[in-house]
Design an enzyme around this catalytic site. Structure first.
Site, short mmCIF file in Angstrom:
data_model
loop_
_atom_site.label_atom_id
_atom_site.label_comp_id
_atom_site.label_asym_id
_atom_site.label_seq_id
_atom_site.Cartn_x
_atom_site.Cartn_y
_atom_site.Cartn_z
CB THR A 87 -0.94 -0.01 1.22
OG1 THR A 87 -1.84 -1.10 1.11
CG2 THR A 87 -1.74 1.28 1.32
CB SER B 288 2.72 -8.08 2.30
OG SER B 288 1.37 -7.98 2.70
CB THR C 13 0.35 -3.56 6.69
OG1 THR C 13 -0.95 -3.55 6.08
CG2 THR C 13 0.99 -2.19 6.53
CG ASP C 14 -2.55 -7.71 3.84
OD1 ASP C 14 -3.08 -6.90 4.62
OD2 ASP C 14 -2.97 -7.93 2.69
#
Length: 325
Positions: free
Chosen positions: A11, A53, A85-86
Site C-alpha cells: 500500500t 505482501s 502490512t498484511d
C-alpha cells in the site's frame, strides 16, 4: 554513513486508480521524493520486486535479510524495508530470528494509499529512516516503525484491518516513539542470539501446519492437516486448552512430530501448570506438546519451521521455544 531502503511494494507504494482499484506504481526513489524532510537524511534506495505482501515467501525475506546484511557490511548505519502490512508482523519476526547485526533493520508500510486523504506512508517511512539512523536503536534487532511508534518484531501484531494505529505490541507495548523527529527509546529488551543459517532447499522441503481450535471443532481435521508436514502449531482456547477429544490425537501426533501449543487470543501466555483436566495445558504438555509461551500462533509457526529446517532436535526445539516464548 547512510541508511539503505529496500522497497517491496504494498500500500505504501501504490498510486493511481486502475479499473480494479489502486495499483503499485511508485519506485523507491519516487516514494522517497514524496516524503517531506527525507531529502535531508542520507538515504540509498534499492527497489526489490514489488509484490503484495501476501505473495512474500520465507526465501524472499531471507534473501532480503542477506542483502540488508551486505549493506551493513558495506557501511550502512541501518536498513529500512517498506512492504505491505498484511504479513509485516510475520516477515519482521522472520528477519529478527536470523538478523545478526547491531545495526537496526526497520520494517514499515502504510494503511492508507496515496490516493486517499491523509496517507500515512510518508510519515511512517520518515520515522523508519530516523530509527534506522539512530544510535539508540542499535542492538535491538529488527524493529517496526509505524504511527510514530517503535515496536520490537518479536512482540508486534497487526491488530486492525484498516486503522493507521494497527500495529501494537499487546504483551509489551512499544519500545519507544519518534517525537519531533527524535527517536526516544523507553526500554531495551535483551536480544536473543540469531538462529544459524538455513539451507534454502531444506527450508523449501519443510512444512508446518497451523490449526486454530474452534467451538465444537472436528478432531478428524487434525490428521489430514498434519499429513505431509514435519510439525504442527495448535492455537488453543484461552491459556492453551483444547476439547477433550483433541488431547489423545494431539498426543499421538506429538509422538510423530513437534507439536507446539499456543493461544488463539492474540495476547498473554500459554500457562504451564494451572489446569489439569483432559485437554488442559498441563495434560497436553504431559502428552508431549511444546509450550509456545507468549508467542502467537503465526510467530510460533515461523520459529518451528526454521528450527526444523535447521535440523534442530526435539530437545533443542523445546529449548528454543522456552527462550523465545
Amino acid at each position: 554513513m547512510s541508511v539503505v531502503l529496500f522497497t517491496l511494494g504494498g500500500t505504501i507504494a501504490m498510486a493511481g486508480a486502475g479499473p480494479t482499484g489502486v495499483v503499485a506504481r511508485l519506485t523507491g526513489a519516487e516514494l522517497a521524493a514524496a516524503v517531506p524532510g527525507l531529502a535531508d537524511l542520507p538515504l540509498q534506495v534499492r527497489d526489490v520486486q514489488a509484490v503484495p505482501s501476501a505473495d512474500l515467501t520465507y526465501r524472499r525475506i531471507l534473501d532480503l535479510v542477506a542483502a540488508a546484511g551486505a549493506a551493513v557490511a558495506d557501511g550502512a548505519t541501518g536498513v529500512v524495508v517498506s512492504q505491505g502490512t498484511d504479513t509485516l508482523e510475520e516477515t519482521a519476526f522472520l528477519a529478527d530470528l536470523v538478523w545478526p547485526h547491531p545495526a537496526p533493520l526497520v520494517f514499515t508500510g502504510a494503511m492508507r494509499n496515496p490516493t486517499l486523504a491523509g496517507p500515512d506512508g510518508p510519515a511512517n517511512l520518515l520515522a523508519a529512516v530516523r530509527v534506522a539512523a539512530a544510535p539508540a536503536a542499535r542492538d535491538l534487532g529488527v524493529l517496526v516503525a509505524f504511527n510514530d511508534e517503535i515496536h520490537a518484531a518479536r512482540y508486534v501484531r497487526k491488530t486492525h484491518s484498516t486503522s493507521t494505529a494497527t500495529f501494537a505490541s499487546p504483551n509489551a507495548g512499544p519500545l519507544g516513539h519518534v517525537i519531533e523527529g527524535e527517536v526516544r527509546l523507553l526500554t531495551r529488551p535483551a536480544r536473543h542470539a540469531p538462529l544459524p543459517p538455513v539451507d534454502p532447499d531444506r527450508l523449501g522441503a519443510t512444512r508446518v501446519a497451523l490449526h486454530t481450535v474452534t467451538l465444537d471443532d472436528e478432531v478428524a481435521l487434525l490428521d489430514g492437516l498434519a499429513h505431509g508436514r514435519q510439525g504442527l502449531v495448535v492455537a488453543g482456547f484461552g491459556v492453551g486448552h483444547v476439547p477433550p477429544a483433541f488431547a489423545p490425537v494431539l498426543g499421538a501426533l506429538a509422538g510423530r512430530m513437534p507439536v507446539v501449543l499456543t493461544s488463539r487470543t492474540g495476547a498473554g501466555a500459554v500457562l504451564r501448570h494451572t489446569y489439569g483436566a483432559v485437554g488442559s495445558e498441563t495434560d497436553l504438555q504431559r502428552r508431549g506438546l511444546v509450550n509456545g509461551g507468549l508467542l502467537d500462533p503465526y510467530k510460533a509457526k515461523l520459529l518451528l519451521r526454521l528450527l526444523l529446517a535447521g535440523g534442530t532436535d526435539r530437545e533443542g526445539i523445546a529449548a528454543a521455544f522456552a527462550r523465545h516464548g
